[in-house]
Design an enzyme around this catalytic site. Structure first.
Site, short mmCIF file in Angstrom:
data_model
loop_
_atom_site.label_atom_id
_atom_site.label_comp_id
_atom_site.label_asym_id
_atom_site.label_seq_id
_atom_site.Cartn_x
_atom_site.Cartn_y
_atom_site.Cartn_z
N HIS A 104 0.81 -1.22 0.00
CA HIS A 104 0.00 0.00 0.00
C HIS A 104 0.85 1.27 0.00
O HIS A 104 0.57 2.22 -0.73
CB HIS A 104 -0.92 -0.01 1.23
CG HIS A 104 -1.85 1.16 1.28
ND1 HIS A 104 -3.10 1.12 0.70
CD2 HIS A 104 -1.71 2.39 1.83
CE1 HIS A 104 -3.69 2.30 0.89
NE2 HIS A 104 -2.88 3.08 1.56
N HIS A 162 -1.59 2.49 -8.16
CA HIS A 162 -2.39 1.87 -9.22
C HIS A 162 -2.53 2.82 -10.40
O HIS A 162 -2.32 4.02 -10.28
CB HIS A 162 -3.78 1.50 -8.70
CG HIS A 162 -4.69 2.68 -8.50
ND1 HIS A 162 -4.53 3.58 -7.47
CD2 HIS A 162 -5.74 3.12 -9.22
CE1 HIS A 162 -5.47 4.50 -7.55
NE2 HIS A 162 -6.21 4.27 -8.61
ZN ZN Z 1 -3.94 -0.44 -0.34
#
Ligand code: ZN
Length: 343
Positions: free
Chosen positions: A119, A172
């Protein structure tokens, strides 16, 4: 370094597809345990008759997740008691159909590409092997989407940083398969056509030759790629990456070009990150050939930031937003010098 990865395609609870890309074949059998209602799609595309540009209205996107805390991130792997968009407990690179697709219900398509299960990192910190794998994933998805009926142009991109409007901080990107040719590509095709008629030469070749010769705007190069600040840069910090050997899109890149891109792109992102003592929001935008104009194209990437100085962002105000006429406060050669010195 030849492509070496395995792909496993699975279905999410609402029928959307998720594709796991792994550096070696792994069992990917976790099921999506969520109780997800089927996606309600309410998008439609309308032609603005005055400008000739297509506008997409996607009102269902108003309810999408906005900056959740880390423990609620939908792009992290699932853990027991908390199911996310990715049912597996770990992954390398995954691509799934966007639940909040801009083109739901039509011939267009929207993918979400998660570059890593970690993350708290960035693309710039992925490392060479993973960055190279992402190039293969872009190529695989572009080939798949381009082959679909009604898809006119495939756009792989990353929005990075809250300042740019990113609603999820997990590393992302996205892929849009447009049912029309985008305004930027249309304009480039018109310019290339006019250039061909007026000079008998190829516009991309001429532009690239000029950029290559004007060395004071080159930031870095390798055997396969050039990265330079374009002479007509419109953003405060803008770099374009061009392959030396012409190709129409990412699937056309050979292994050597893919290796070279991953290397130079990471270098550019690290230079961007090192410019100021604060976060550098950016947009990385692949310009791929429209499906009907492969011979008229030269693949390239635009990488740019809206940050013009520490504490200062470039906002698209009257001239840019209303008239599409950019006023840039930076000098392209000076920006190139700043980027060459960064890192
Ligand atoms: Zn994440």
């Amino acid at each position: 370094m030849a492509a070496q990865w395995a792909k496993t395609v699975r279905a999410l609870a609402d029928g959307r597809e998720i594709r796991y890309y792994d550096s070696e074949l792994r069992e990917r059998s976790a099921t999506d345990t969520r109780d997800l209602a089927p996606v309600e799609s309410r998008s439609h595309t309308t032609l603005d008759a005055l400008t000739g540009e297509w506008i997409t209205h996607a009102t269902h996107r108003q309810t999408r997740t906005f900056l959740p805390s880390t423990d609620l991130c939908p792009l992290c792997p699932s853990v027991s008691g908390r199911a996310t968009e990715i049912p597996e407990p770990d992954y390398e690179v995954v691509v799934f159909d966007n639940r909040f697709s801009a083109f739901a219900g039509g011939p267009g398509h929207c993918d979400v590409v998660c570059f890593t299960s970690a993350h708290d990192t960035t693309f710039a910190a992925l490392g060479l092997a993973r960055a190279r794998m992402v190039v293969d994933v872009w190529a695989d998805r572009t080939a798949d989407l381009t082959a679909r009926d009604g898809v006119a142009q495939v756009f792989c991109f990353e929005n990075h940083g809250e300042e740019i409007g990113v609603t999820l901080s997990h590393p992302h990107g996205q892929i849009y398969a447009y049912p029309f040719i985008t305004p930027r590509a249309e304009k480039i095709l018109v310019s290339a056509d006019r250039h061909r008629r007026e000079t008998g030469r190829d516009l991309f070749e001429d532009v690239l030759a000029r950029e290559r010769d004007d060395e004071n705007r080159i930031v870095a190069t390798n055997d396969e790629w050039l990265a330079f600040v374009p002479v007509a840069a419109r953003w405060p910090f803008e770099v374009q990456l061009f392959p030396r050997r012409r190709v129409a899109d990412i699937p056309d890149l050979d292994d050597s070009q893919r290796d070279g891109f991953a290397d130079l792109y990471l270098d550019m992102l690290q230079r961007f990150a090192a410019l100021f003592d604060e976060s550098m929001p950016y947009i990385a935008a692949w310009n791929q050939a429209p499906a009907t104009h492969r011979d008229a194209w030269w693949l390239h990437m635009q990488l740019f930031s809206i940050r013009r100085a520490p504490g200062k962002l470039k906002y698209l105000a009257g001239s840019e937003s209303a008239m599409g006429a950019f006023i840039n406060d930076t000098d392209p050669a000076a920006v190139a010098a700043q980027l060459r010195a960064a890192r």
